[in-house]
Each structure stands twice: as C-alpha cells, then as structure tokens.
Design an enzyme around this catalytic site. Structure first.
Site, short mmCIF file in Angstrom:
data_model
loop_
_atom_site.label_atom_id
_atom_site.label_comp_id
_atom_site.label_asym_id
_atom_site.label_seq_id
_atom_site.Cartn_x
_atom_site.Cartn_y
_atom_site.Cartn_z
N GLU A 1 -9.94 23.93 26.19
CA GLU A 1 -9.05 23.20 25.30
C GLU A 1 -9.79 22.02 24.66
O GLU A 1 -10.24 21.10 25.34
CB GLU A 1 -7.87 22.69 26.14
CG GLU A 1 -6.97 21.69 25.46
CD GLU A 1 -6.03 21.00 26.45
OE1 GLU A 1 -5.40 20.02 26.04
OE2 GLU A 1 -5.93 21.44 27.61
N ASP B 1 -6.48 21.03 30.39
CA ASP B 1 -6.17 19.80 31.13
C ASP B 1 -5.10 20.06 32.17
O ASP B 1 -4.23 20.91 31.99
CB ASP B 1 -5.67 18.71 30.17
CG ASP B 1 -6.76 18.23 29.22
OD1 ASP B 1 -7.94 18.53 29.49
OD2 ASP B 1 -6.44 17.56 28.22
N ASP C 1 -2.37 18.68 32.81
CA ASP C 1 -1.15 17.95 32.47
C ASP C 1 -0.19 18.91 31.77
O ASP C 1 -0.46 20.11 31.64
CB ASP C 1 -1.47 16.73 31.59
CG ASP C 1 -2.13 17.11 30.26
OD1 ASP C 1 -2.22 18.33 29.97
OD2 ASP C 1 -2.55 16.21 29.51
N ASP D 1 0.73 19.21 28.57
CA ASP D 1 0.16 19.82 27.37
C ASP D 1 -0.83 20.92 27.72
O ASP D 1 -0.84 21.99 27.11
CB ASP D 1 -0.55 18.75 26.51
CG ASP D 1 0.42 18.12 25.52
OD1 ASP D 1 1.56 18.58 25.45
OD2 ASP D 1 0.02 17.16 24.83
#
Length: 654
Positions: free
Chosen positions: A438, A516, A518, A520
C-alpha cells in the site's frame, strides 16, 4: 570397498518381504492422514466434524433424522448428537464383533455400501467416521436404539473395551464425541465461523432439518453458551436469497426448480442481480463441487439454450450486431445447483468435479422445462433478463479491447513488466514472492528492506477499484489492476473458458498483500482480496495468496525491546517487565508501514524466518461470496452488523 559402501550393500541385501510394512486397519490413516482427509491443517481438522455430521445428514436424507446438534467443547473436542436410528450394535457375522465397532474401526465399512440402507450419501464413501476415530486420541460413541443405551470408547482408533450396554433410552440416535490428535494436526483450535458456515450450508441444502451449533468456549452476556440454530423451510430458494442479501435484485423472485429427471433428483434456485459477476455454486449429495462437472455443464447448457431461444422468438436480438456467447447469459446470475446421485463418479482425489455423464442431460432437461415455463409466465422479468444479456454482450466487446491492453507487451516498461515493479533475481516461481504494498512510501521502504534474490515489490497507489461494483472492462482499464495482471504474468481466457485465468506463466507462487495495520489498511486489503476472489480465484484455490502481518507495537524497557502483534502480547510485556504497570515502558504504536525503517520492516514482516503470514483460503465458497458482496456492496446495515459481530473475535493466526 569403504565402510559406507558395505553398509549400503548389506541394507540392500536385507530389503525383502520383512521390510515391507503392511499397515493394519486404521494405522494406514495415522501414517498418511492427508490421503484420507485432505491435509493436517485447519481444513483437515474441520473435515473431521463434517464426516461425523455427514453420517447424521445421511440418516436425515433417508428420512430418519431431523435434528443434529454440534458442540465445540471447552477442550476443543467435538460432540455431535442426532435423532436418527442409531448405529446398529448387533453382532456383525463376517467380522465377529459389534456392527458399531466395525463401523468405527474398519475402513470402507458402513451402511453406505448397502443400497437398501441409503439411496444417496455424502462423506468419504464409508471411510469417514473410522478416519475420525483413527485421528483422535479419544472417541466415545453412545447409541440409543431399541430402548437401550450402548457405549464404546476408543483411543487412536483402538477400542478400549467391547461395546457395553450402559442403560435404557426412550429415544433413538447417536452421540459421538472426539478429541483430534494434536500430535498429527498442526492446528488444534476449532473455528466457530468455519463450522457455522458449513452447518448453514447443510441446512439450506436439506430443507426441514434443524442443525444447532453451540460453542462452550464462548459465553454470552447472560452466561449462556454462544449458540446458533440453522433451519430452512424453502431450501435452495433461501440459500440464493442469503447469498444475494447485499446485492440489488434484477428480478423480483427467485426461480426455484425441484424435480426428478431420469431417476436423478435435481434442485436449482437462481436469480439475477445488477452486478457483473457470475456466482454459481454446485453440490452433489451435499458435497460442494468447487470444480463443477457434468451437472454444472448441464445447467449452463440448459440456461443458454432456453434463454437464447426465448430472446430469438421474442425478436429482441434482431438489432444486435454482435454474437451472444454463453458468458453473457450468466452475468449477474446467482445460482445454486444441488443434485443427488446414487453412485457419483468424482474426478481426482479431491472429489470436487462430478464425472457422471448421465447427469448432464438430466440437469439440462430440468432447467429447460422449468425456465421455459417461467419466461412464458413472467414476460416482464424475461425481458429484463434478456436486456441484461444484451448489455453483457456489448460490454464483453469493450472488455476484449481492455484485455488486449493487459496482455500486450510494451517495450517501454522492461519486457512488459510495470515500471513500478521492483522484480527479484530468481526466476523460479516456486521460490519467488510478490509483495503488493500500500502506497509509494511503504513500497520504497519495502524495496530497500527486501531480499532482492526472491522478493519482488509492487507498490499500489491508494485504494484500488472496488471490483464488486464494476463491469469487467472497467476492471481491466484500472492501471493498478492491469499492473497486478502484468506483474504476475497471468492472462485471461483458456480454450475451455473465455473468462478463466491462464496461470501457465505465473511468475510468483507467493502473492503477499502488505498494508498498514489500521482501518484504512484493512479496507485496502479487503479491496485487493475481493479482486482476487472475483477475478483470480484460481490463485487462492492453489494456496498462493497471503496477508502479511506487521506488528502493532514496539515495546521497550531499558535495553529490552520486543515487537508485539496484538494487544495481548503488549500486556504480557508490561506484566513481564513493568510488573503490571506501564511505568518506564515506552510503547511505539505503528500506524503504518512507513513508520518502520527498512531493517524493522524486514525483521518483523518480510523475513521468512520470523514473519507471520496468513494464507487466504476459501473454506466455503458460498459463504465467501455472501461476505464479499456484503462488505463491498452498497448496503450499509448488514456490513455494520457483520463488523460488529466479528470485530471482537478477529485474531492473527500464526
């Protein structure tokens, strides 16, 4: 002659009949478990449950059982209770012992080989429950039959004592408890969601039967065990409605076919939605035939023939200047096909492709009759379906141009490879890994930290296209998705199927999604997984898709440093080095891959010696279909409910 050569000669001379090991009874299963249950990982572990449940389902299909209960016990053993006739316990003439003991300890024994006992059956053709016995350290079977209660216990397939009469009973049925042998299985923790998915599927496939799953490891707020009841009155009709729950329907009702052709019971439910994907799930005797077979071919042939004839007769194709193909009739189609065959012939060891030729004509005939009647009786719905087919044909021509763009080699980007791809030196696909990373920033760090010998990096810019809501040519026009196709070296279309993935030139046998840790990052990972599930499912089925798991924290106390992947690991560090308080402990929370330097990223997430990869697999295709359409569709309510239910139980598998 050297000592080593003498030893080899002696060993060769001694290799005779005494060297050949004859595996008696169930010992063969313990020596080669994967031959019998597929593997010794998470799939094989859950397969044990399916084998015991399949015996109960066979009783239900024969009309003798309507209630099946499955319990996951506190120690990860399983108990299955049914209200069938109970396994026979009288003396087996040929074997000279109780029929119960024969069923539990002899391969290829059981009522499934007697056509008078079961007309059709699933399971592993009679090896099932004895395999469960062989691969369990402890098994206890209780049989209620003819007013009496019988019991026998086993260890690793060997009876501890003969069958005993231990009491009386006012009901009939069988209760089986087993504890899988953790010296054989590499995974010993049962997953509630996997079992729930299979029991839900069985409830849809066998209307009128009630299956209950209870997890004694999880308590509800009121102190009761987590329990779900699965029951369907309308069978496949409800199954299709469940799969399509988050999709927008194109026609008002589900077309439901239940008939018998040439002695073969055929049940089909189908509907059309506004999506651009084809989702057909096929079953033979409750077994999910993920590779299809003659029943699927018969369905497709009957569907295409009947719809094409209707479209031509109604003169809706007169102005269309392009030829319609079979694919066009299946765009936006969701269907479940379930047939019952007395002696199914499966191709390959995995039993996932039906080979019985007589089935094709039966299914074709059933679809032709029922669908023809439906189209005549529902002209409005028929017109909507044909218009969807025409739109699909038009879009297919646009997709062909986009596909040619994907497959055309461009001299500007290194022999056709994307410019962003940092390729690896090794050219052996079995040794090579591709990281889909990403963002350019994290991609840069990964390029610096990787092993250039066998690890390739492809950075993806932002969130890739949500393929759940896009036509195929739009998918192939997306630069990020084109880059994935090109980097992998795969093409679309084979001799047998114009939409199938051609993996002959696949360049990596490990494709790793690295985002990541998280919200998102999870969303991006789900978008990428949706793309692979809808457009490269073969890659998942081969076991080539993985998810990287970067750590959430770096905890420090003085000179001691530890990476923590979960909150529980962080708490353990605090207990160990802070005496239960975080005084003096420095915690660094990694919100993204970019916060780590290349050495940290290599050490924690990319180094094969230390990293944790989660393999993506499809335990239950229909369940995965339902989940992806819900997570990536427009309907917010079921998505929120799913996240609320599953967030608590999300965990990383080592």
């Amino acid at each position: 002659m050297s000592e080593e050569e003498k030893a080899k000669e002696a060993a060769s001379a001694n290799y005779g009949a005494s060297s050949i090991q004859v595996l008696e009874g169930l010992e063969a299963v313990r020596k080669r478990p994967a031959m019998y249950i597929g593997d010794i990982g998470i799939k094989g572990l859950h397969h044990l449950v399916y084998e015991v449940v399949d015996n109960s389902i066979d009783e239900a299909m024969a009309g003798h059982c309507n209630n099946i209960q499955v319990f996951i016990n506190e120690n990860n053993s399983i108990t299955v209770i049914d209200n069938g006739r109970g396994i026979p316990v009288d003396m087996h003439e040929k074997e000279g012992k109780s029929a119960l003991e024969v069923v539990m300890t002899v391969l290829h024994a059981g009522g499934k080989f007697d056509k008078d006992s079961y007309k059709v059956s699933g399971g592993l053709h009679g090896v099932g429950v004895s395999c469960v016995n062989a691969l369990s350290t402890y098994v206890r079977v209780e049989v209620s039959r003819n007013g009496k209660l019988y019991m026998q216990e086993y260890s690793c397939g060997i009876p501890k004592a003969p069958v005993q009469e231990i009491g009386t009973s006012t009901t009939n049925g069988t209760k089986t408890t087993f504890l899988p042998d953790d010296s054989i299985f590499i995974e010993s923790i049962y997953k509630y969601d996997i079992l729930a998915g299979r029991l839900r599927e069985l409830a849809f496939l066998n209307a009128g039967i009630t299956l209950t799953l209870t997890d004694k490891r999880q308590l509800n707020d009121d102190g009761s065990f987590k329990t779900e009841v699965f029951h369907s009155d309308e069978g496949l009709k409800e199954f299709v409605e469940y799969i399509d729950e988050a999709r927008e329907p194109l026609i008002e009702s589900v077309i439901h076919i239940s008939t018998e052709k040439n002695g073969i019971p055929v049940e089909i439910a189908m509907t059309y939605n506004t999506s651009y994907n084809e989702n057909i799930h096929s079953y033979v005797n409750n077994i999910n035939t993920i590779e299809g077979g003659t029943h699927l071919a018969g369905f497709r042939r009957g569907l295409t023939r009947t719809l094409k004839k209707y479209a031509e007769d109604s003169k809706m194709l007169e102005k269309l200047k392009i030829e319609i193909s079979g694919d066009d009739f299946r765009e936006g189609l969701t269907a479940v096909i379930s047939i019952k065959v007395q002696e199914p012939q499966f191709e390959g060891q995995t039993k996932t492709k039906l080979g019985n030729n007589e089935v094709m004509g039966s299914v074709d005939m059933a679809v032709g009759e029922a669908l023809g009647n439906y189209l005549e009786e529902n002209p409005k719905a028929a017109r909507i379906i044909v218009e969807k087919v025409i739109l699909a044909a038009t879009a297919r021509y646009a997709a062909r141009k986009a596909r040619e763009m994907v497959q055309r080699k461009s001299p500007l980007s290194g022999g056709g490879l994307p410019g962003k791809l940092a390729d690896c030196a090794d050219k052996d696909p079995e040794k090579c890994e591709l990281f889909l990373v990403e963002g350019d920033s994290a991609g840069g760090t990964a390029k610096q930290g990787r092993s250039r010998q066998f690890q390739a990096i492809l950075p993806l810019r932002g969130k890739i296209l949500n393929v759940e809501k896009a036509m195929q040519h739009k998918v192939l026009e997306s630069e990020e998705i084109r880059n994935i196709y090109t980097a992998l070296g795969v093409t679309i279309g084979t001799e047998d199927d114009s939409k199938a993935l051609n993996m002959k030139k696949l360049r990596y046998h490990k494709v790793i999604i690295m985002t990541d840790a998280d919200v998102d990052g999870s969303h991006i990972a789900t978008l990428i997984m949706t793309f692979f599930f809808r457009h490269m499912k073969e890659l998942i089925e081969q076991g080539y898709l993985y998810i990287a798991t970067p750590p959430l924290y770096l905890c420090k106390k003085g000179k001691v440093e530890e990476y923590c992947w979960t909150e529980a690991q962080r708490q353990t560090f605090i207990e160990k080095y802070g005496g239960g308080t975080d005084s003096g402990i420095h915690t660094q929370r990694y919100k993204g891959l970019g916060e780590m330097n290349e050495i940290q990223l290599w050490d924690t997430t990319m180094n094969p010696e230390h990293r944790t990869l989660r393999q993506v697999n499809i335990e239950n295709a229909a369940e995965a279909d339902h989940v992806f359409s819900m997570l990536m569709g427009d309907d917010v309510a079921p998505r929120r409910q799913f996240i609320e239910q599953n967030a608590t139980y999300a965990k990383i598998d080592a």
